[in-house]
Design an enzyme around this catalytic site. Structure first.
Site, short mmCIF file in Angstrom:
data_model
loop_
_atom_site.label_atom_id
_atom_site.label_comp_id
_atom_site.label_asym_id
_atom_site.label_seq_id
_atom_site.Cartn_x
_atom_site.Cartn_y
_atom_site.Cartn_z
N ASP A 8 0.88 -1.17 0.00
CA ASP A 8 0.00 0.00 0.00
C ASP A 8 0.92 1.21 0.00
O ASP A 8 1.46 1.59 1.03
CB ASP A 8 -0.91 0.00 1.23
CG ASP A 8 -1.80 1.22 1.29
OD1 ASP A 8 -1.80 2.03 0.33
OD2 ASP A 8 -2.50 1.39 2.30
N ASP A 10 0.23 4.41 -1.04
CA ASP A 10 -0.38 5.74 -0.96
C ASP A 10 0.17 6.48 0.26
O ASP A 10 -0.03 6.07 1.40
CB ASP A 10 -1.89 5.63 -0.87
CG ASP A 10 -2.57 6.98 -0.92
OD1 ASP A 10 -2.07 7.85 -1.64
OD2 ASP A 10 -3.59 7.16 -0.25
N GLY A 45 -5.87 10.26 5.99
CA GLY A 45 -5.91 8.97 6.66
C GLY A 45 -7.29 8.39 6.90
O GLY A 45 -7.42 7.41 7.64
N ARG A 48 -12.83 7.55 1.82
CA ARG A 48 -13.46 8.55 0.96
C ARG A 48 -14.81 8.99 1.52
O ARG A 48 -15.16 10.16 1.47
CB ARG A 48 -13.63 7.99 -0.46
CG ARG A 48 -12.32 7.93 -1.20
CD ARG A 48 -12.52 7.47 -2.64
NE ARG A 48 -11.24 7.29 -3.27
CZ ARG A 48 -10.62 6.12 -3.37
NH1 ARG A 48 -11.17 5.04 -2.88
NH2 ARG A 48 -9.44 6.04 -3.95
#
Length: 70
Positions: A8, A10, A45, A48
């Protein structure tokens, strides 16, 4: 032997927080509201959907209006 490895990345390799903020700010502008960088810090963090809730919390003139944008 390892067959697969998932990362991950991102926020690890590329800091995407600025681009997420710009997207939420653009949405707020389309809806006729302002979403500041300080307010955008609250979206770091989180999911959405949580980011949308935060954006609407800061930008909506009333809870009733915020519900219409969900």
């Amino acid at each position: 032997m390892i067959d697969c490895c998932i990362f991950d990345l991102d926020g690890v390799v590329v800091d995407t927080a600025r681009y997420h903020y710009l997207a939420w700010a653009a949405l707020a502008r389309e809806l006729g509201f302002e979403f500041t960088p300080v307010q955008g810090e609250a979206t770091k963090g989180v999911s959405r959907m949580a980011s949308l809730e935060i954006c609407l919390l800061y930008t909506s003139p009333s809870p009733r209006d915020a519900h219409e944008y969900r």
